[in-house]
Design an enzyme around this catalytic site. Structure first.
Site, PDB file in Angstrom:
ATOM      1  N   THR A   1      -6.822   4.498  -0.050  1.00  0.00           N
ATOM      2  CA  THR A   1      -8.181   4.643  -0.590  1.00  0.00           C
ATOM      3  C   THR A   1      -9.118   5.304   0.405  1.00  0.00           C
ATOM      4  O   THR A   1     -10.000   6.073   0.030  1.00  0.00           O
ATOM      5  CB  THR A   1      -8.725   3.256  -1.003  1.00  0.00           C
ATOM      6  OG1 THR A   1      -7.902   2.756  -2.050  1.00  0.00           O
ATOM      7  CG2 THR A   1     -10.155   3.320  -1.491  1.00  0.00           C
TER       8      THR A   1
HETATM    9  N1  ASP Z   1      -3.762   1.697  -3.764  1.00  0.00           N
HETATM   10  C1  ASP Z   1      -4.426   1.927  -2.504  1.00  0.00           C
HETATM   11  C2  ASP Z   1      -3.356   2.056  -1.430  1.00  0.00           C
HETATM   12  O1  ASP Z   1      -2.831   1.083  -1.001  1.00  0.00           O
HETATM   13  C3  ASP Z   1      -5.356   0.804  -2.207  1.00  0.00           C
HETATM   14  C4  ASP Z   1      -6.159   0.938  -0.949  1.00  0.00           C
HETATM   15  O2  ASP Z   1      -5.938   1.764  -0.103  1.00  0.00           O
HETATM   16  O3  ASP Z   1      -7.114   0.134  -0.802  1.00  0.00           O
HETATM   17  O4  ASP Z   1      -3.028   3.143  -1.048  1.00  0.00           O
END
Ligand code: ASP
Length: 387
Positions: free
Chosen positions: A88
């Site tokens: 993210t």
């Molecule tokens: N789905 C994302 C990941 O783990 C969630 C995040 O980075 O907060 O890459």
């Protein structure tokens, strides 16, 4: 910490780094006085924020909270490599509104350009991957471990930061910690709000990670997760909230986790370790099917202090005669304890050779079991705080 000579070589070597972004000026490598390179470590051996001027926490403390009152971030100094892997923190919204990793490491560090003293801290950025961490495989974990160790071996590098998705950060963090062949600190960080959010949390988390790996008191302490003002040792860390910015917790209680001696990295990629969730009435064939599919190790996620039902217990005990079986629990906090008898009680399973994960939960236990299998290490050695 490195000397000005090393700083010179960092600058000279920069041209070789394709995706390097340097926050500090390289024109004046000697601008840092020699005495500044050897900041006295706080009295405490507990992890500290690089900016902390507060009295050192007790040796028992495993987590360091930073606050606004702790002073400017500009106290960080050294040469830090930032390895960008996606998540993210590196994500933006696509046309459909979905969040996907698109941002390079160089862009990630741009918001930090005014944060640190440019004459004291240099950042060098490399893009390793652009992945949602839930999509990572053990091959990706191997790539990150190798990249981290390669940077740690450089004389001119003081610490390494890995930007990473939060979904599987706890797995990569413990894997890096397990194979970390250096006393230089490593910190993983990420974000809960994407890069193009009006109020992204990535920049502050990244700054905290940089402070963590440039803090002399963190030398020899392995890998950390630096997130939302908290610095947590990799061992025992877990994602504790699906949406909150302060989304990580640890299961070390007030004790420093015991870190076993670092293993020499062997690729994990071909090692299949399955996690089997126990629940009331869970059938035995969950384990049998996993073994039939080629699992070389099994992590059983039990209930309570580490107990499972009769049927699954029969299969776990039979499996433990062929492959290593580690018992953990679905409960967030507290140790796994072999207290109960009966077919699937923790005490009975321990007698049958099932290994307790101690304070580690299934994602990290699986990573350690894969590490044990790939390096031909007795798995019990990697769970030193188990009963
Ligand atoms: N789905 C994302 C990941 O783990 C969630 C995040 O980075 O907060 O890459």
């Amino acid at each position: 910490m490195h000397t000005s000579t090393m700083r010179r070589s960092a600058c000279a070597g920069l041209a070789l780094v394709t995706s390097a972004f340097l926050l500090a000026s390289c024109q004046n490598p000697d601008s840092r006085p020699e005495e500044e390179t050897s900041a006295a470590a706080p009295e405490s051996s507990a992890p500290q924020s690089a900016t902390s001027s507060a009295p050192a926490a007790s040796e028992e403390t495993t987590e360091t909270a930073t606050t606004e009152s702790e002073g400017p971030r500009a106290t960080a100094e050294g040469h830090v490599v930032v390895l960008s892997t996606g998540g993210t923190i590196a994500s933006t919204h696509d046309k459909s509104g979905a969040v996907v990793p698109t941002v390079t490491g160089s862009k990630l560090v741009e918001p930090l350009s005014g944060t640190f003293d440019k004459d004291k801290l240099t950042l060098e950025v490399k893009d390793i991957a652009k992945l949602d961490s839930s999509a990572m495989t053990l091959d990706d974990t191997d790539t990150i471990i190798e990249a981290v160790n390669k940077e740690l071996r450089r004389d001119d590098v003081d610490g390494v930061v890995v930007t990473h998705g939060t979904d599987s950060m706890e797995e990569t963090a413990i894997a890096v910690d397990t194979f970390q062949d250096s006393d230089k600190p490593v910190a993983l960080t990420g974000a809960m709000r994407p890069f193009d959010d009006p109020d992204p949390d990535g920049p502050d988390n990244l700054a905290l990670a940089v402070k963590t790996v440039t803090d002399p008191s963190n030398e020899g302490r392995g890998t950390f997760i630096a997130f939302a003002d908290h610095v947590i040792p990799a061992r025992g860390a877990f994602k504790s909230d699906t949406t909150k910015a302060d989304g990580f917790a640890n299961n070390n209680g007030k004790k420093q986790p015991q870190r076993p001696k670092a293993l020499k990295h062997q690729p994990l990629g071909n090692t299949r370790v399955d996690i089997i969730a126990a629940y009331p009435g869970a059938p035995a064939d969950l384990i049998q099917r996993s073994l039939d599919s080629g699992a070389e190790g099994i992590v059983v996620e039990g209930m309570g202090a580490g107990n499972i039902g009769d049927e699954l217990a029969q299969a776990a005990k039979a499996a433990a005669k062929k492959v290593p079986v580690v018992l953990t629990t679905r409960v967030d906090h507290g140790p796994v304890e072999g207290i109960y008898g009966g077919a699937g009680g923790g005490a009975t399973l321990a007698d049958a050779g099932v290994i307790s994960s101690g304070t580690l939960r299934a994602p990290q236990a699986r990573m350690l079991l894969a590490a044990a299998i790939s390096t031909d290490t007795d798995p019990a050695e990697l769970f030193p705080d188990a009963d």
